[in-house]
Design an enzyme around this catalytic site. Structure first.
Site, mmCIF file in Angstrom:
data_model
loop_
_atom_site.group_PDB
_atom_site.id
_atom_site.type_symbol
_atom_site.label_atom_id
_atom_site.label_comp_id
_atom_site.label_asym_id
_atom_site.label_seq_id
_atom_site.Cartn_x
_atom_site.Cartn_y
_atom_site.Cartn_z
ATOM 1 N N ASP A 75 0.801 -1.223 0.000
ATOM 2 C CA ASP A 75 0.000 0.000 0.000
ATOM 3 C C ASP A 75 0.833 1.272 0.000
ATOM 4 O O ASP A 75 0.393 2.321 0.471
ATOM 5 C CB ASP A 75 -0.961 0.004 1.197
ATOM 6 C CG ASP A 75 -2.072 1.026 1.043
ATOM 7 O OD1 ASP A 75 -2.456 1.319 -0.108
ATOM 8 O OD2 ASP A 75 -2.534 1.564 2.068
ATOM 9 N N ASP A 106 -4.000 -4.425 -5.109
ATOM 10 C CA ASP A 106 -3.275 -3.178 -5.418
ATOM 11 C C ASP A 106 -1.829 -3.384 -5.860
ATOM 12 O O ASP A 106 -1.209 -2.456 -6.376
ATOM 13 C CB ASP A 106 -3.266 -2.198 -4.232
ATOM 14 C CG ASP A 106 -4.641 -1.692 -3.840
ATOM 15 O OD1 ASP A 106 -5.619 -2.022 -4.526
ATOM 16 O OD2 ASP A 106 -4.732 -0.972 -2.835
ATOM 17 N N ASP A 128 -12.191 1.565 5.406
ATOM 18 C CA ASP A 128 -11.143 1.696 4.403
ATOM 19 C C ASP A 128 -9.933 2.455 4.938
ATOM 20 O O ASP A 128 -8.880 2.474 4.293
ATOM 21 C CB ASP A 128 -11.673 2.444 3.173
ATOM 22 C CG ASP A 128 -12.724 1.646 2.436
ATOM 23 O OD1 ASP A 128 -12.533 0.429 2.245
ATOM 24 O OD2 ASP A 128 -13.752 2.229 2.041
#
Length: 352
Positions: free
Chosen positions: A135, A173, A322
Site C-alpha cells: 500500500d 493493489d 477503508d
C-alpha cells in the site's frame, strides 16, 4: 433477507473474530484494499452442527464463517436487545466473505478456516495481502520485511491449505501500484512481479486452490495493455484468472466490461468481481475511502450468468473501514458499526 432465514439465524451467532482500507493520491484508483490491522483472530471453532455457528445457505458454494467481526457484533447487539440492528447485520454475516491473510498468524488461520469449510463441504475465500512495501506506506502499510521473508511466508501458507479447496485473491493493489505514481518502479517493480509469480506457482501446487491476481478497477488503471503486460510478468498464465473491483464500488456491469476487455488481452483469462459494496455504484470516481450512501451488492455466487466471470465475491468485508479518511473513521480493517448498518440500509441506534 427473508423472515424465514432471519428466523433460522436468530440466536445462533456466537463467535470469535477475524481484517480490511488502502491507498491514496491516485486519481480514481486505489481499492481501499485492506489489511488485518487488529489483533489476530481467535482460532476458529469447528463449523457445522452445534451452537455458535452460522448456517450454510442452501446452494451456496462458498463458506460462511462465524469467525468475523460482523458476526460477533451481531451477536453482541442481540444480547443487548438491539434486535433490529442485529438482524440488519445478518444481511452481511450470513453471506460468505473473505478472510484476509497478512501477518504471521496467516498460516494457522488458513489451516483452521479451510478445515472448518471442508467439514461443511464449502469453499473458503482468502485474500493474500503481505507483499513487501504494501500500500505504498499509506493506510494499510506493512507487508513482509523483504523478498525472502515473503517467499517463506507464501510457502507456509500454501502448505497450510494442503489438499483442501480454497479460492485465493492475490495481493490487492500490488500490480496496479507498479503502474501509477506509487514509486514501485524499475528493480522494485521487477522484484514485485517475481514475487507474485512465485506466489501463484506455490499456491497452484495445491490441487484444489484457485488463484486470482488482483487487477485493479475500472477507475484506476486505464492503460489495459500495460496492465496485461504486468499481469503476465506476475504469473497470470499459471493463475486461474484475475480479480477486479477489490474493495471498490464500481457497478457489476462496468466491472464486467472492464474485465472483459482485459481478458481479451490475456488469452481469455476468466475473472471474479468484488460485489461486496457496489449495490449503489461509486459516489464518484475518486471516492474510495468510506464513501457514504453505498450499499451491499449481489451476494457471492458462481452463477453469474456472464461468460468469463467465474464468481461474484465479497472480497472486502462489508462494514470494515477503508482507513482514517479524515471524518472520524476507525483505522483500516476495523469494523465500523454505523457504516455496516448503512450498507444494509439500516440506521444506527435503532432498537427492536
Amino acid at each position: 433477507m427473508g423472515a424465514a432465514l432471519l428466523g433460522l439465524l436468530t440466536g445462533v451467532v456466537g463467535c470469535a473474530g477475524a481484517g480490511s482500507g488502502s491507498s491514496a493520491d491516485v486519481p480514481g484508483g486505489p481499492s481501499g484494499a485492506g489489511s488485518p490491522t487488529a489483533a489476530a483472530p481467535a482460532a476458529p471453532a469447528p463449523s457445522g452442527a452445534g451452537a455458535g455457528t452460522l448456517p450454510q445457505l442452501p446452494g451456496q458454494t462458498f463458506y460462511v464463517s462465524d469467525q468475523t467481526p460482523v458476526a460477533r457484533q451481531s451477536a453482541a447487539l442481540r444480547r443487548q436487545g438491539r434486535t433490529a440492528e442485529a438482524d440488519s447485520l445478518l444481511r452481511i454475516a450470513a453471506q460468505p466473505s473473505a478472510h484476509w491473510l497478512g501477518d504471521q498468524a496467516a498460516r494457522d488461520i488458513a489451516d483452521q478456516v479451510s478445515r472448518s469449510a471442508a467439514r461443511v463441504d464449502r469453499t473458503p475465500v482468502f485474500v493474500v495481502y503481505n507483499i513487501p512495501h504494501r500500500d505504498c506506506g499509506l493506510y494499510s502499510a506493512g507487508g513482509a520485511s523483504d523478498a525472502a521473508a515473503y517467499r517463506s511466508w507464501i510457502t507456509g501458507l500454501a502448505e497450510a491449505l494442503g489438499d483442501r479447496r480454497a479460492w485465493v485473491v492475490l495481493e490487492p493493489d500490488a500490480i496496479a501500484h507498479t503502474l501509477d505514481n506509487c514509486g514501485v518502479k524499475g528493480d522494485a517493480a521487477t522484484e514485485r512481479y517475481g514475487l507474485l509469480a512465485f506466489a501463484v506457482q506455490e499456491l497452484k501446487k495445491r490441487p484444489q486452490v484457485r488463484v486470482y491476481l488482483d487487477a485493479g478497477n475500472p477507475g484506476w488503471t486505464q492503460d489495459l495493455p500495460a496492465l496485461a503486460g504486468a499481469l503476465r510478468r506476475s504469473g497470470i498464465a499459471a493463475a486461474d484468472g484475475f480479480a477486479v473491483n477489490v474493495s471498490n464500488f464500481f457497478t457489476t456491469d462496468r466491472n464486467a466490461a472492464y474485465g472483459g476487455q482485459l481478458s481479451a488481452l490475456l488469452d481469455g483469462k476468466h475473472f471474479v468481481v468484488d460485489t461486496s459494496r457496489n449495490g449503489n455504484g461509486p459516489l464518484d470516481a475518486e471516492a474510495w475511502c468510506n464513501p457514504p450512501g453505498r450499499a451491499l451488492g449481489a451476494p457471492p455466487t458462481t452463477e453469474t450468468g456472464r461468460p468469463g466471470v467465474d464468481a461474484y465475491l465479497w472480497i472486502k468485508n462489508p462494514g470494515e473501514s477503508d482507513g482514517e479518511c479524515g471524518r472520524g473513521e476507525p483505522p483500516a480493517g476495523e469494523f465500523w458499526l454505523p457504516y455496516a448498518l448503512g450498507l444494509t440500509g439500516a440506521v444506527a441506534g435503532t432498537a427492536g
